[in-house]
Motif scaffolding. Sequence first.
Motif, PDB file in Angstrom:
ATOM      1  N   THR A  43       0.832  -1.207   0.000  1.00 48.52           N
ATOM      2  CA  THR A  43       0.000   0.000   0.000  1.00 48.52           C
ATOM      3  C   THR A  43       0.873   1.267   0.000  1.00 48.52           C
ATOM      4  OG1 THR A  43      -1.782   1.149   1.128  1.00 48.52           O
ATOM      5  CG2 THR A  43      -0.254  -0.017   2.534  1.00 48.52           C
ATOM      6  N   GLY A  44       0.439   2.234  -0.801  1.00 46.14           N
ATOM      7  CA  GLY A  44       1.136   3.515  -0.831  1.00 46.14           C
ATOM      8  C   GLY A  44       2.346   3.563  -1.746  1.00 46.14           C
ATOM      9  N   GLY A  46       2.271   3.468  -5.056  1.00 53.09           N
ATOM     10  CA  GLY A  46       2.000   4.146  -6.326  1.00 53.09           C
ATOM     11  C   GLY A  46       1.296   3.313  -7.379  1.00 53.09           C
ATOM     12  N   LYS A  47       0.541   2.313  -6.970  1.00 52.23           N
ATOM     13  CA  LYS A  47      -0.182   1.491  -7.967  1.00 52.23           C
ATOM     14  C   LYS A  47      -1.240   2.335  -8.673  1.00 52.23           C
ATOM     15  CE  LYS A  47      -1.493  -1.476  -4.868  1.00 52.23           C
ATOM     16  NZ  LYS A  47      -0.776  -0.963  -3.693  1.00 52.23           N
ATOM     17  N   THR A  48      -2.063   3.023  -7.861  1.00 46.70           N
ATOM     18  CA  THR A  48      -3.133   3.838  -8.445  1.00 46.70           C
ATOM     19  C   THR A  48      -2.528   4.983  -9.246  1.00 46.70           C
ATOM     20  OG1 THR A  48      -4.450   3.272  -6.524  1.00 46.70           O
ATOM     21  CG2 THR A  48      -5.270   5.058  -7.881  1.00 46.70           C
ATOM     22  N   PHE A  49      -1.452   5.538  -8.753  1.00 49.11           N
ATOM     23  CA  PHE A  49      -0.785   6.625  -9.478  1.00 49.11           C
ATOM     24  C   PHE A  49      -0.288   6.113 -10.833  1.00 49.11           C
ATOM     25  CE2 PHE A  49       2.768   9.336 -10.617  1.00 49.11           C
ATOM     26  CZ  PHE A  49       2.234  10.604 -10.418  1.00 49.11           C
ATOM     27  N   ASN A 155      -1.440   5.612   3.440  1.00 52.47           N
ATOM     28  CA  ASN A 155      -2.003   6.231   2.237  1.00 52.47           C
ATOM     29  C   ASN A 155      -3.376   6.798   2.578  1.00 52.47           C
ATOM     30  OD1 ASN A 155      -2.745   7.007  -0.281  1.00 52.47           O
ATOM     31  ND2 ASN A 155      -2.671   4.957  -1.199  1.00 52.47           N
ATOM     32  N   SER A 158      -6.274   5.175   0.260  1.00 53.75           N
ATOM     33  CA  SER A 158      -5.862   3.810  -0.037  1.00 53.75           C
ATOM     34  C   SER A 158      -7.003   3.054  -0.723  1.00 53.75           C
ATOM     35  CB  SER A 158      -5.497   3.114   1.269  1.00 53.75           C
ATOM     36  OG  SER A 158      -5.127   1.801   1.011  1.00 53.75           O
ATOM     37  N   SER A 159      -6.678   2.351  -1.819  1.00 50.73           N
ATOM     38  CA  SER A 159      -7.699   1.549  -2.498  1.00 50.73           C
ATOM     39  C   SER A 159      -7.995   0.341  -1.627  1.00 50.73           C
ATOM     40  CB  SER A 159      -7.174   1.074  -3.845  1.00 50.73           C
ATOM     41  OG  SER A 159      -6.573   2.134  -4.512  1.00 50.73           O
ATOM     42  N   GLY A 198      -3.748  -2.728  -1.816  1.00 50.95           N
ATOM     43  CA  GLY A 198      -2.413  -2.860  -1.212  1.00 50.95           C
ATOM     44  C   GLY A 198      -2.125  -4.275  -0.752  1.00 50.95           C
TER      45      GLY A 198
HETATM   46  N1  LIG Z   1       5.609   8.378  -9.098  1.00 52.55           N
HETATM   47  C1  LIG Z   1       4.911   9.188  -8.279  1.00 52.55           C
HETATM   48  N2  LIG Z   1       5.012  10.498  -8.386  1.00 52.55           N
HETATM   49  C2  LIG Z   1       4.338  11.339  -7.593  1.00 52.55           C
HETATM   50  N3  LIG Z   1       3.487  10.933  -6.635  1.00 52.55           N
HETATM   51  C3  LIG Z   1       3.327   9.634  -6.473  1.00 52.55           C
HETATM   52  C4  LIG Z   1       4.024   8.681  -7.284  1.00 52.55           C
HETATM   53  N4  LIG Z   1       3.660   7.454  -6.878  1.00 52.55           N
HETATM   54  C5  LIG Z   1       2.791   7.623  -5.879  1.00 52.55           C
HETATM   55  N5  LIG Z   1       2.569   8.904  -5.620  1.00 52.55           N
HETATM   56  C6  LIG Z   1       1.695   9.464  -4.580  1.00 52.55           C
HETATM   57  O1  LIG Z   1       1.774   8.603  -3.447  1.00 52.55           O
HETATM   58  C7  LIG Z   1       0.502   8.462  -2.846  1.00 52.55           C
HETATM   59  C8  LIG Z   1       0.126   6.994  -2.776  1.00 52.55           C
HETATM   60  O2  LIG Z   1       0.063   6.486  -4.060  1.00 52.55           O
HETATM   61  P1  LIG Z   1      -1.088   5.524  -4.558  1.00 52.55           P
HETATM   62  O3  LIG Z   1      -2.425   5.903  -4.023  1.00 52.55           O
HETATM   63  O4  LIG Z   1      -0.969   5.383  -6.015  1.00 52.55           O
HETATM   64  O5  LIG Z   1      -0.626   4.192  -3.824  1.00 52.55           O
HETATM   65  P2  LIG Z   1      -1.255   2.742  -3.946  1.00 52.55           P
HETATM   66  O6  LIG Z   1      -0.142   1.778  -4.120  1.00 52.55           O
HETATM   67  O7  LIG Z   1      -2.324   2.720  -4.975  1.00 52.55           O
HETATM   68  O8  LIG Z   1      -1.862   2.563  -2.505  1.00 52.55           O
HETATM   69  P3  LIG Z   1      -3.104   1.646  -2.053  1.00 52.55           P
HETATM   70  O9  LIG Z   1      -2.713   0.245  -2.280  1.00 52.55           O
HETATM   71  O10 LIG Z   1      -3.236   1.969  -0.599  1.00 52.55           O
HETATM   72  O11 LIG Z   1      -4.250   2.088  -2.869  1.00 52.55           O
HETATM   73  C9  LIG Z   1      -0.491   9.252  -3.690  1.00 52.55           C
HETATM   74  O12 LIG Z   1      -0.701  10.482  -3.092  1.00 52.55           O
HETATM   75  C10 LIG Z   1       0.241   9.424  -5.012  1.00 52.55           C
HETATM   76  O13 LIG Z   1      -0.140  10.618  -5.642  1.00 52.55           O
END
Ligand SMILES: Nc1ncnc2c1ncn2[C@@H]1O[C@H](COP(=O)(O)OP(=O)(O)OP(=O)(O)O)[C@@H](O)[C@H]1O
Length: 685
Positions: A43-44, A46-49, A155, A158-159, A198
Amino acid sequence: MYTYDAVLGPSSTQEQVYAATAQPIVESVLEGYNGTVFAYGQTGTGKTFTMDGGLDPRQRGVIPRAFDQIFAFIQGGDCGASHFLVRASYLEIYNEDVRDLLASNPRNALDVREDAEGSVYAKGLHAFLVKSPAEMASVLQVGKRNRVVGETLMNRDSSRSHAIFTVTIERADQAPQGGPATGGTIRVGKLNLVDLAGSERQMLSDMHERQSATGAVGERLRESARINLSLSALGNVVSALVDGRTGHVPYRDSKLTRLLQDSLGGNTRTVMLACVSPAPASAGETLSTLRYAHRAKAIRNRPRVNEDPKDAMIREFQEEIACLRAQLASAELPAGDPAAGGGAERLLPAEEMGAQTRSSASTRALNAQDGGSRLAGAAVGQHAAVAEAAAAAAAAQAEALTRQQAETHAERAKKEELARQLRELESRMLRRDAHHSGRDNPRRVANLAAKEADGLKQVAEVARAHMAARKINASLQVELEYTADALRSQEAARVSAEERAAEERAALLEDARRLRQQLALQDLVLASFVPAREVSKVLQRAHWDEERESWALASPQASGSADAPAMHARRPSATPGALRPTCAWARAAAASGAPRFLAENILVLERDVPARAALGFDDPGAQAALDALFEWREDEPRLELPEGRAAFAGLDAPAWGALPRASYEARPQSARGRPRSGSEFGARR
Ligand SMILES: Nc1ncnc2c1ncn2[C@@H]1O[C@H](COP(=O)(O)OP(=O)(O)OP(=O)(O)O)[C@@H](O)[C@H]1O
């Protein structure tokens, strides 16, 4: 050591990520392959990003870039004429429920089914036809608003679910003469864009430990348990596919693996994006993700082009269009028909036509009358009859023409409706003409832009309606959840009350069983040792004392029973001087020799006197020695024998005197001066 197809560091751009991962997959999908891009990681990280991206155009993620690539290809200038039908659907798997994120009620769970060809699908999932990246983006936005997110320490957004955005692209090649392809090859590619929840490894056994790492509490814990359940099912599928030793792959262990069945070891080109954190505190999770991705790399899929599938929607569209065209062609009116096209202008209304005919006939009749002065009367009558007949024929012709005109109007309306349907159907299919690029032609671009704007308006309206419905749904949902919570707590209280009642009942039954045992024992004692008469006496006198909560024996007078005086009268009275109370009746019974009434001394023994020696009896002093012996008192330390009696019984005086007192002390002395205890009765004997 772990190896990967590409490694992208923190400075890599979204464009580089897309080019290295999803772009080749989208190209394959446009050729009719299935493709999956899924982001996996803690988690956190950057998967969703990575999948969605940020607001800045340069930060657009895999999903919007895939939309661009798809429509750029469709509208592109490559050779070959094709028709495309693009559909989008969006679902999430939350707590092992599959939910349609584009449905009016996204909380409804969908069933997962398998069709005759083994493809797994969610029954009832909505799929929207889209004609541009903007429409696709609108669909994505609507779905994203419905997705479950929650805050964790790692996060803020968080998804909490696994989300799958699916784009299905149907393509019909070799369109004949500018019309829709009816006999050409049809290919169908399906693109799955998956954003997993996550992957923190949070097992139930170490939840508390994890709680401190993720800040997850309550609902978050339950979600995490389900998320990890499906992710470990995914891990098991990966392991089973990599090991290859067992023929069984546990796809059915979770909805996620069921829906990704084709993407893992099946007919799909798949890319796994493993997102990791550089933070030292996450080293364990990072290592686990890297290991996971390394293993997944070894999976061998068997992708193939999906050609001419039976259920291709584009084929239905083509058939429908062909049918409409045929109907339109058959509805065409012959060119020479006065009712067709401008024929209506040449037609006269029936009344006018009749009037014209009638007026020419009457003119002719008047002319005939004018000539009558000059011609014979018989000839005039003949002309009038002919004129009447001509007028009747003209009226009938006018009526037939009116009927024909009405039929023509109806046919024209039908034709227009067919043409409208045809336009509507054709507009849903995207067309890419040979040697023609939409971007070269400004008018075409303007048309496309106008159409896109229309489409966007429609999608926006749908989205607005959807949002309004969602608000109502949300308030109903809150109410529902509140009621469900209340019901759940009532149910929990009922269950615990039932459990308590069951425990108490078991304890009571145990008590009753023990009491029955004691009662049986006491009954046995009573029956064996207490005469029934005595028992009944006790029963008569016994009463329950409420204050003390115990049984008490009332005095015979107080018991108030009829037997009370008799009981009192029968009580033996004590005999003065006797060792214990003895009634007259008992004394009489004892005198008759009944052992029960012989007091304590029920054995009567003769005195154990040694046989008399002649010397003793002959010696008159012997009696005196014996008397002294009997008279010997316990407080006298020594037995003093009369003078000269030392030789009595063969003992000399010192030996007698040395006899230890203890030898005599064992004998109980119930009365002073008496050799042994004894009742009056015993004393008499
Ligand atoms: N490459 C990147 N550049 C800038 N910001 C980023 C990058 N990757 C992640 N972030 C930021 O980090 C935070 C967490 O990222 P994200 O929500 O994509 O995580 P995740 O893996 O999808 O988490 P979860 O599993 O909890 O959903 C967000 O605010 C996102 O904007």
